[in-house]
Structure formats: C-alpha cells, structure tokens
Design a protein around this motif. Structure first.
Motif, PDB file in Angstrom:
ATOM      1  N   GLY A  11      -7.891   9.055   2.220  1.00 13.02           N
ATOM      2  CA  GLY A  11      -6.709   9.541   2.941  1.00 13.02           C
ATOM      3  C   GLY A  11      -5.740  10.303   2.062  1.00 13.02           C
ATOM      4  N   GLN A  12      -6.010  10.347   0.747  1.00 13.13           N
ATOM      5  CA  GLN A  12      -5.130  11.094  -0.154  1.00 13.13           C
ATOM      6  C   GLN A  12      -5.751  12.452  -0.503  1.00 13.13           C
ATOM      7  OE1 GLN A  12      -3.207   8.996  -3.337  1.00 13.13           O
ATOM      8  NE2 GLN A  12      -3.793   7.019  -2.513  1.00 13.13           N
ATOM      9  N   THR A  13      -4.879  13.382  -0.855  1.00 16.97           N
ATOM     10  CA  THR A  13      -5.351  14.713  -1.244  1.00 16.97           C
ATOM     11  C   THR A  13      -4.903  15.015  -2.670  1.00 16.97           C
ATOM     12  OG1 THR A  13      -5.171  15.469   1.041  1.00 16.97           O
ATOM     13  CG2 THR A  13      -5.349  17.168  -0.638  1.00 16.97           C
ATOM     14  N   ALA A  14      -5.855  15.497  -3.469  1.00 21.13           N
ATOM     15  CA  ALA A  14      -5.573  15.805  -4.881  1.00 21.13           C
ATOM     16  C   ALA A  14      -5.718  17.294  -5.144  1.00 21.13           C
ATOM     17  CB  ALA A  14      -6.538  15.028  -5.778  1.00 21.13           C
ATOM     18  N   LEU A  15      -4.874  17.814  -6.015  1.00 22.93           N
ATOM     19  CA  LEU A  15      -5.052  19.159  -6.565  1.00 22.93           C
ATOM     20  C   LEU A  15      -5.430  18.999  -8.034  1.00 22.93           C
ATOM     21  CD1 LEU A  15      -4.729  22.293  -6.813  1.00 22.93           C
ATOM     22  CD2 LEU A  15      -2.258  21.900  -7.119  1.00 22.93           C
ATOM     23  N   VAL A  16      -6.569  19.559  -8.426  1.00 20.29           N
ATOM     24  CA  VAL A  16      -7.001  19.502  -9.826  1.00 20.29           C
ATOM     25  C   VAL A  16      -6.986  20.927 -10.364  1.00 20.29           C
ATOM     26  CG1 VAL A  16      -8.823  18.832 -11.432  1.00 20.29           C
ATOM     27  CG2 VAL A  16      -8.483  17.516  -9.327  1.00 20.29           C
ATOM     28  N   THR A  17      -6.092  21.210 -11.310  1.00 20.35           N
ATOM     29  CA  THR A  17      -6.067  22.556 -11.874  1.00 20.35           C
ATOM     30  C   THR A  17      -7.174  22.687 -12.921  1.00 20.35           C
ATOM     31  OG1 THR A  17      -4.532  22.151 -13.712  1.00 20.35           O
ATOM     32  CG2 THR A  17      -3.559  22.654 -11.548  1.00 20.35           C
ATOM     33  N   GLY A  89      -1.290  19.803   4.970  1.00 19.49           N
ATOM     34  CA  GLY A  89      -0.213  18.819   4.793  1.00 19.49           C
ATOM     35  C   GLY A  89       0.243  18.874   3.360  1.00 19.49           C
ATOM     36  N   GLY A  90       0.639  17.742   2.821  1.00 23.33           N
ATOM     37  CA  GLY A  90       1.111  17.710   1.431  1.00 23.33           C
ATOM     38  C   GLY A  90       0.025  17.245   0.487  1.00 23.33           C
ATOM     39  N   LEU A  91       0.384  17.158  -0.781  1.00 20.57           N
ATOM     40  CA  LEU A  91      -0.523  16.646  -1.808  1.00 20.57           C
ATOM     41  C   LEU A  91      -0.025  15.293  -2.284  1.00 20.57           C
ATOM     42  CD1 LEU A  91      -0.985  19.875  -3.965  1.00 20.57           C
ATOM     43  CD2 LEU A  91      -2.513  19.006  -2.192  1.00 20.57           C
ATOM     44  N   ASP A  92      -0.955  14.407  -2.601  1.00 15.97           N
ATOM     45  CA  ASP A  92      -0.604  13.076  -3.098  1.00 15.97           C
ATOM     46  C   ASP A  92      -0.832  12.941  -4.596  1.00 15.97           C
ATOM     47  OD1 ASP A  92      -0.308  11.820  -0.338  1.00 15.97           O
ATOM     48  OD2 ASP A  92      -2.341  12.647  -0.259  1.00 15.97           O
ATOM     49  N   ILE A  93      -1.795  13.699  -5.113  1.00 12.57           N
ATOM     50  CA  ILE A  93      -2.190  13.571  -6.526  1.00 12.57           C
ATOM     51  C   ILE A  93      -2.267  14.973  -7.121  1.00 12.57           C
ATOM     52  CG2 ILE A  93      -4.036  12.816  -8.098  1.00 12.57           C
ATOM     53  CD1 ILE A  93      -4.958  10.927  -5.748  1.00 12.57           C
ATOM     54  N   LEU A  94      -1.638  15.134  -8.269  1.00 17.31           N
ATOM     55  CA  LEU A  94      -1.735  16.403  -9.003  1.00 17.31           C
ATOM     56  C   LEU A  94      -2.306  16.107 -10.384  1.00 17.31           C
ATOM     57  CD1 LEU A  94      -1.028  19.382  -9.776  1.00 17.31           C
ATOM     58  CD2 LEU A  94       1.276  18.534 -10.358  1.00 17.31           C
TER      59      LEU A  94
END
Ligand SMILES: NC(=O)c1ccc[n+]([C@@H]2O[C@H](COP(=O)([O-])OP(=O)(O)OC[C@H]3O[C@@H](n4cnc5c(N)ncnc54)[C@H](OP(=O)(O)O)[C@@H]3O)[C@@H](O)[C@H]2O)c1
Length: 252
Positions: A11-17, A89-94
């Motif tokens: 249920g969480q969304t992560a962005l990995v650069t 939606g938004g991000l939970d993990i960066l």
C-alpha cells in the motif's frame, strides 16, 4: 506468516532515484518484494529502467519510470510532482540513491565540479526530501551516503564534500521534518566496483575491512528496507561496510 509481515510496505509507494541499475535497482526490487509500488527514476538508463519496471509489475506491484537530470534543481522539483502524478497520489518512501563519483583531489578542485557534485549528490536529495515533507502525507526518506565520510577520501574530494553535506542534511531533515517524516541514511562501503574497475578492485580492497570481505547490493537494500519499515528510527546512519568506517584512511 501474515501478509503484513511478509509485505510490510504493502500500500506504500516509493521513489528510488538512480533506480535503473546497480544499488538503486537492488533497492527497488527489495522494496517491491516487501510490497511497495515503485517509481523508478533514471537519467540516461531509460531502457534499463523500463525493463526493471516490467520486472516489478511481474511481482504484482505497480511501477512507473520517471526521467530527470538531478543536476538541475528545477528538474528535481518537477520529478517529485510527476512521480506523484504517475502514482496517482503521494509518495511514502523516498530513496536518494542517484549520485556521481568523479575523481579529483582538493589541490586542483574546480569550483564548477564541486557545484555539480553538490547539486546532484546533496541538493537534489534535499529538494526531493523537502517536497515529501511538504506533501504532509508523512513517510520516510533514506539517503545513500558513503562509509568514507568517516575518514578522508583524498581522490574524490568534491564527492566526499557532497556526501558530508548530505550526512548533515540527513540529521537536519530528521529533526525539522519530524514528527511526520523520518529521515535516515545508509552508508555503503565496498559493494560494487566503480566504472572502469572490475571485481579485482573488490578483491584487492576487501582486506581493508575488518570483516575481510566485500558486500553486495542486497546488503545495502536490506538496510534500506529495515529503515523504511522501522517506525521508531530517525536520524540514523547504518554503515553497510564490513566495519570499514571504524578504521583510518587505508584506501589506496
Ligand atoms: N557502489 C558502491 O559500492 C557504493 C559505495 C559507497 C557509496 N555508494 C553510494 O550508493 C549509491 C548508489 O551507488 P551506485 O554505485 O549504484 O551508484 P552509481 O551507479 O554511481 O549511480 C547511480 C545512478 O545515478 C544516476 N545519476 C548520475 N548522475 C545523475 C544526474 N545528473 N541526474 C540524475 N541521475 C543521475 C545514474 O542514472 P542513469 O544511469 O539513469 O543515468 C546512475 O545510474 C550512491 O549514492 C553512491 O554514492 C555506493
């Protein structure tokens, strides 16, 4: 085991650069295995990023690809907004993994090169982290540092300065973005050879570590996962370096 235990990030969304290759790729896969949907950021490695997103979808996760040059503050700012739009939606993990690692000593330090290192390795992680905090959704940030922030890396002066700045920013953000956002770091040691080097590089240097071995991308990804799921941990740096940070400057 309950699904919550097996997939703590469901249920969480992560962005990995810098997520298309190497450590970023391992981190994206580990977060997806833990249940997170993932926005894979890349700059040049679009083909690899798209292939990874396909692999993540094969795991049953949602995945998107976003391209941005993080040397440009405006693109870093825009990346957060477009990642949120893509994910609906938004991000939970960066996870700030994108980085450059150029050679260069202090005595011939070019101001423009220092500026480039700071923009990519420290300012972009801050801009993205601040955007997460401003989104008022809560969440967590994990910055990728380097175990050599504990000693002196004479051959990579601009990089070293930029990672030291990111270490300070990690603590500042942890204090100022609390209580809703947690900010931590992972400081890898000898994991993958830098461009132009092969496994002989790892073999040659591994005895400089107390554990007398080098690590692998999954060692780093596991530490990121621990921080992503540890609700009572902030302002922390985990050294994933075989104990190397406890020694002096022994790198060749
Ligand atoms: N590998 C190690 O053993 C080690 C050791 C100590 C610390 N670390 C740290 O761990 C992190 C990951 O390491 P790594 O070896 O996987 O990193 P890396 O391969 O050197 O770089 C990761 C990605 O950064 C992206 N990047 C570079 N310049 C960029 C820019 N201007 N804008 C946007 N993205 C840019 C590149 O994406 P594209 O390919 O898409 O262009 C690249 O694939 C880094 O922060 C590094 O400093 C790694």
């Amino acid at each position: 085991m309950t699904d919550d235990k097996e997939r703590p990030l469901l249920g969480q969304t992560a962005l990995v650069t810098g997520g298309a290759k190497r450590l970023g790729r391992a981190i994206a896969l580990t977060l997806a295995h833990a249940g997170a949907d993932v926005v894979v950021h890349c700059r040049g490695s679009l083909t690899e990023a798209k292939a990874l997103a396909e692999e993540l979808r094969g795991l049953g996760r949602q995945a998107w690809v976003e391209q941005a040059d993080l040397g440009d503050a405006a693109q870093a700012e825009a990346l957060f907004a477009s990642a949120c739009r893509s994910a609906g939606g938004g991000l939970d993990i960066l996870v700030n993994s994108a980085s450059i690692f150029p050679q260069g000593r202090l005595d011939d330090l070019d101001p423009a090169e220092l500026d480039r290192n700071i923009r990519i390795n420290a300012l972009a992680p801050f801009i993205l982290g601040r955007a997460l905090a401003r989104s008022r959704r809560g969440g967590c940030i994990v910055n990728l540092l380097d175990s050599r922030i504990m000693d002196h890396d004479a051959e990579h002066a601009a990089y070293h300065l930029s990672k030291r700045l990111l270490a300070t920013l990690t603590r500042m953000m942890a204090l100022e973005f609390a209580p809703h956002v947690r900010v931590n770091a992972v400081a890898p040691g000898l994991i993958l050879p830098p461009p132009g080097e092969d496994d002989a590089y790892l073999e040659r240097l591994k005895r400089t570590n107390p554990l007398e071995r080098h690590g692998g991308p999954d060692d780093v990804a596991d530490a990121v996962l621990f921080l992503a799921r540890s609700a009572f941990v902030t302002g922390q740096t985990i050294f994933v370096d075989g104990g190397r940070h406890m020694r002096g400057a022994v790198y060749g």
